[in-house]
Design a protein around this motif. Structure first.
Motif, PDB file in Angstrom:
ATOM      1  N   ASP A 186      89.844  47.028  46.031  1.00 22.94           N
ATOM      2  CA  ASP A 186      90.545  47.721  47.111  1.00 22.94           C
ATOM      3  C   ASP A 186      91.028  46.672  48.098  1.00 22.94           C
ATOM      4  O   ASP A 186      90.242  46.112  48.876  1.00 22.94           O
ATOM      5  CB  ASP A 186      89.611  48.724  47.798  1.00 22.94           C
ATOM      6  N   ALA A 187      92.318  46.394  48.083  1.00 20.04           N
ATOM      7  CA  ALA A 187      92.882  45.337  48.928  1.00 20.04           C
ATOM      8  C   ALA A 187      92.702  45.636  50.405  1.00 20.04           C
ATOM      9  O   ALA A 187      92.498  44.721  51.211  1.00 20.04           O
ATOM     10  CB  ALA A 187      94.362  45.147  48.599  1.00 20.04           C
ATOM     11  N   SER A 188      92.756  46.914  50.798  1.00 19.35           N
ATOM     12  CA  SER A 188      92.662  47.249  52.218  1.00 19.35           C
ATOM     13  C   SER A 188      91.296  46.901  52.804  1.00 19.35           C
ATOM     14  O   SER A 188      91.179  46.556  53.980  1.00 19.35           O
ATOM     15  CB  SER A 188      92.963  48.733  52.438  1.00 19.35           C
ATOM     16  N   ASP A 189      90.244  47.000  51.983  1.00 18.87           N
ATOM     17  CA  ASP A 189      88.891  46.644  52.430  1.00 18.87           C
ATOM     18  C   ASP A 189      88.448  45.279  51.910  1.00 18.87           C
ATOM     19  O   ASP A 189      87.317  44.857  52.142  1.00 18.87           O
ATOM     20  CB  ASP A 189      87.881  47.699  51.966  1.00 18.87           C
ATOM     21  N   ASN A 190      89.332  44.610  51.180  1.00 17.30           N
ATOM     22  CA  ASN A 190      89.034  43.323  50.555  1.00 17.30           C
ATOM     23  C   ASN A 190      87.836  43.414  49.612  1.00 17.30           C
ATOM     24  O   ASN A 190      86.989  42.520  49.562  1.00 17.30           O
ATOM     25  CB  ASN A 190      88.795  42.232  51.614  1.00 17.30           C
ATOM     26  N   ILE A 191      87.787  44.511  48.873  1.00 22.65           N
ATOM     27  CA  ILE A 191      86.787  44.671  47.818  1.00 22.65           C
ATOM     28  C   ILE A 191      87.382  44.060  46.551  1.00 22.65           C
ATOM     29  O   ILE A 191      88.447  44.487  46.105  1.00 22.65           O
ATOM     30  CB  ILE A 191      86.436  46.158  47.606  1.00 22.65           C
ATOM     31  N   PRO A 192      86.718  43.065  45.963  1.00 21.54           N
ATOM     32  CA  PRO A 192      87.370  42.278  44.911  1.00 21.54           C
ATOM     33  C   PRO A 192      87.595  42.993  43.591  1.00 21.54           C
ATOM     34  O   PRO A 192      88.606  42.765  42.925  1.00 21.54           O
ATOM     35  CB  PRO A 192      86.421  41.086  44.732  1.00 21.54           C
ATOM     36  N   GLY A 193      86.663  43.870  43.160  1.00 20.72           N
ATOM     37  CA  GLY A 193      86.795  44.489  41.854  1.00 20.72           C
ATOM     38  C   GLY A 193      86.716  43.452  40.742  1.00 20.72           C
ATOM     39  O   GLY A 193      86.154  42.373  40.915  1.00 20.72           O
ATOM     40  N   VAL A 194      87.289  43.781  39.595  1.00 20.79           N
ATOM     41  CA  VAL A 194      87.347  42.850  38.463  1.00 20.79           C
ATOM     42  C   VAL A 194      88.736  42.227  38.439  1.00 20.79           C
ATOM     43  O   VAL A 194      89.723  42.943  38.261  1.00 20.79           O
ATOM     44  CB  VAL A 194      87.079  43.576  37.130  1.00 20.79           C
ATOM     45  N   GLN A 236      81.874  40.711  35.833  1.00 21.80           N
ATOM     46  CA  GLN A 236      80.757  41.653  35.894  1.00 21.80           C
ATOM     47  C   GLN A 236      80.019  41.600  37.234  1.00 21.80           C
ATOM     48  O   GLN A 236      79.736  42.647  37.840  1.00 21.80           O
ATOM     49  CB  GLN A 236      79.776  41.393  34.745  1.00 21.80           C
ATOM     50  N   ASP A 237      79.725  40.432  37.735  1.00 24.47           N
ATOM     51  CA  ASP A 237      79.026  40.320  39.022  1.00 24.47           C
ATOM     52  C   ASP A 237      79.897  40.871  40.154  1.00 24.47           C
ATOM     53  O   ASP A 237      79.396  41.550  41.068  1.00 24.47           O
ATOM     54  CB  ASP A 237      78.664  38.861  39.309  1.00 24.47           C
ATOM     55  N   SER A 238      81.182  40.579  40.094  1.00 22.03           N
ATOM     56  CA  SER A 238      82.109  41.073  41.111  1.00 22.03           C
ATOM     57  C   SER A 238      82.192  42.599  41.081  1.00 22.03           C
ATOM     58  O   SER A 238      82.258  43.249  42.135  1.00 22.03           O
ATOM     59  CB  SER A 238      83.501  40.465  40.885  1.00 22.03           C
ATOM     60  N   ALA A 239      82.179  43.173  39.884  1.00 24.73           N
ATOM     61  CA  ALA A 239      82.245  44.629  39.740  1.00 24.73           C
ATOM     62  C   ALA A 239      81.017  45.286  40.367  1.00 24.73           C
ATOM     63  O   ALA A 239      81.125  46.295  41.074  1.00 24.73           O
ATOM     64  CB  ALA A 239      82.355  45.006  38.260  1.00 24.73           C
ATOM     65  N   ARG A 240      79.850  44.719  40.129  1.00 30.01           N
ATOM     66  CA  ARG A 240      78.622  45.314  40.654  1.00 30.01           C
ATOM     67  C   ARG A 240      78.542  45.155  42.188  1.00 30.01           C
ATOM     68  O   ARG A 240      78.075  46.056  42.884  1.00 30.01           O
ATOM     69  CB  ARG A 240      77.402  44.704  39.968  1.00 30.01           C
ATOM     70  N   LEU A 241      79.007  44.036  42.681  1.00 23.96           N
ATOM     71  CA  LEU A 241      79.081  43.859  44.131  1.00 23.96           C
ATOM     72  C   LEU A 241      80.060  44.873  44.726  1.00 23.96           C
ATOM     73  O   LEU A 241      79.773  45.507  45.752  1.00 23.96           O
ATOM     74  CB  LEU A 241      79.529  42.436  44.470  1.00 23.96           C
ATOM     75  N   SER A 242      81.207  45.039  44.087  1.00 21.79           N
ATOM     76  CA  SER A 242      82.236  45.956  44.571  1.00 21.79           C
ATOM     77  C   SER A 242      81.731  47.392  44.585  1.00 21.79           C
ATOM     78  O   SER A 242      82.072  48.170  45.486  1.00 21.79           O
ATOM     79  CB  SER A 242      83.494  45.843  43.705  1.00 21.79           C
ATOM     80  N   PHE A 243      80.902  47.740  43.595  1.00 24.32           N
ATOM     81  CA  PHE A 243      80.309  49.084  43.564  1.00 24.32           C
ATOM     82  C   PHE A 243      79.456  49.307  44.810  1.00 24.32           C
ATOM     83  O   PHE A 243      79.543  50.364  45.455  1.00 24.32           O
ATOM     84  CB  PHE A 243      79.462  49.252  42.299  1.00 24.32           C
ATOM     85  N   GLU A 244      78.637  48.323  45.161  1.00 23.84           N
ATOM     86  CA  GLU A 244      77.776  48.449  46.335  1.00 23.84           C
ATOM     87  C   GLU A 244      78.598  48.559  47.611  1.00 23.84           C
ATOM     88  O   GLU A 244      78.245  49.299  48.536  1.00 23.84           O
ATOM     89  CB  GLU A 244      76.835  47.247  46.429  1.00 23.84           C
ATOM     90  N   LEU A 245      79.709  47.830  47.680  1.00 22.56           N
ATOM     91  CA  LEU A 245      80.565  47.864  48.865  1.00 22.56           C
ATOM     92  C   LEU A 245      81.280  49.202  49.013  1.00 22.56           C
ATOM     93  O   LEU A 245      81.486  49.693  50.124  1.00 22.56           O
ATOM     94  CB  LEU A 245      81.595  46.728  48.814  1.00 22.56           C
ATOM     95  N   ALA A 246      81.682  49.784  47.893  1.00 24.54           N
ATOM     96  CA  ALA A 246      82.460  51.026  47.916  1.00 24.54           C
ATOM     97  C   ALA A 246      81.586  52.272  48.040  1.00 24.54           C
ATOM     98  O   ALA A 246      82.070  53.337  48.442  1.00 24.54           O
ATOM     99  CB  ALA A 246      83.306  51.124  46.647  1.00 24.54           C
ATOM    100  N   LEU A 247      80.302  52.146  47.724  1.00 21.84           N
ATOM    101  CA  LEU A 247      79.414  53.302  47.729  1.00 21.84           C
ATOM    102  C   LEU A 247      79.090  53.738  49.148  1.00 21.84           C
ATOM    103  O   LEU A 247      78.535  52.981  49.942  1.00 21.84           O
ATOM    104  CB  LEU A 247      78.118  52.966  46.980  1.00 21.84           C
ATOM    105  N   GLY A 248      79.452  54.966  49.484  1.00 14.63           N
ATOM    106  CA  GLY A 248      79.161  55.496  50.810  1.00 14.63           C
ATOM    107  C   GLY A 248      77.703  55.881  50.953  1.00 14.63           C
ATOM    108  O   GLY A 248      77.083  56.401  50.017  1.00 14.63           O
ATOM    109  N   VAL A 249      77.152  55.625  52.122  1.00 17.41           N
ATOM    110  CA  VAL A 249      75.762  55.985  52.425  1.00 17.41           C
ATOM    111  C   VAL A 249      75.691  57.451  52.817  1.00 17.41           C
ATOM    112  O   VAL A 249      76.556  57.961  53.529  1.00 17.41           O
ATOM    113  CB  VAL A 249      75.233  55.091  53.562  1.00 17.41           C
TER     114      VAL A 249
END
Length: 258
Positions: A186-194, A236-249
């Protein structure tokens, strides 16, 4: 009870850019406040809620910034003409009798998710108003998301429940928007993804394998091209980090109660 939960920073930002500059005689800008209240009052009339909560971001870093220092790093700072309106808007809302809800270390999105979860547990209805698609994941908490967009200079709204989400996202369940962002970023939040995996490929992978975990459990699947497999393995590491960043609490320690 029906709760109307407002993503206040998102709506204020949209309102500010949608209304021509307005100021008081003392030079205080008011166009964001004016546009915000115009949007809110229209939605309030249409929704007829029993309760309203205004969720705001705080300036301090959140747990996501601590997890990934580059989170939202590409965003421009809030214009001074908009920033000066924030304290006046919060003061005005409180004087009107509405609760302004903030939570240190968390974002307004997390407050919305928490309110949605509380409503679901008590059998109440929750309508989230936002311009941010991240909150679509809270449909999984039983909320309806009223997504605010701008078309031809006009502010429009679209209601998303689970059925509407599935129709727009090729049958995926609402919680899978987190998996989608984990893959495509997600470029707007600078979430890297794969790196190298775009929205079309990410959607295709999720419709085939169901989730981020499902994708990585099927790296040997013959339907994956060599290029896709290579990108997924490398990211793979970037994807898992991105999941944590995108996951709403949905359990932020807010002090407000329904």
């Amino acid at each position: 009870m029906k709760l109307l939960a407002i993503d206040s920073n998102s709506i204020l930002n949209r309102a500010y850019y949608g209304v021509r500059p307005l100021t008081t005689k003392d030079g205080i800008y008011t166009n964001g406040i004016y546009g915000f209240l115009t949007i809110f009052l229209k939605i309030c009339e249409e929704t007829a809620p029993d309760a309203v909560a205004f969720a705001f971001d705080l300036k301090a870093p959140t747990f996501r910034h601590k997890l990934y220092t580059e989170y939202k790093a590409g965003r421009h700072g809030m214009p001074d003409e908009l920033a000066m309106q924030l304290p006046y808007l919060k003061d005005l809302l409180e004087k009107l009798g509405y609760p302004v809800v903030t939570c240190e270390g968390y974002e307004a999105d997390d407050i919305l998710g928490t309110l949605a979860r509380l409503c679901r547990e008590k059998g109440e209805d929750c309508v989230i108003v936002t311009g941010d698609r991240d909150s679509l994941q809270f449909i999984a908490q039983g909320a309806t998301v009223k997504l605010v967009t701008t078309k031809m200079g006009q502010t429009i709204y679209k209601d998303y429940d689970e059925q509407a989400f599935r129709e727009s996202y090729q049958g995926l369940s609402p919680d899978k928007i987190v998996d989608l962002k984990a893959l495509m970023g997600d470029a707007s939040d600078n979430i890297p993804g794969v790196p190298g995996i775009g929205e079309k490929t990410a959607m295709s992978l999720l419709t085939r394998f169901g989730s981020l975990e499902g994708v990585y459990a099927h790296l040997e699947d013959p339907s994956l091209t060599p290029s896709q497999k290579k990108k997924l393995q490398a990211g793979q590491d970037s994807a898992r980090l991105s999941f944590e960043l995108a996951l709403g609490v949905v359990d932020a320690p807010i002090t407000a109660t329904l």
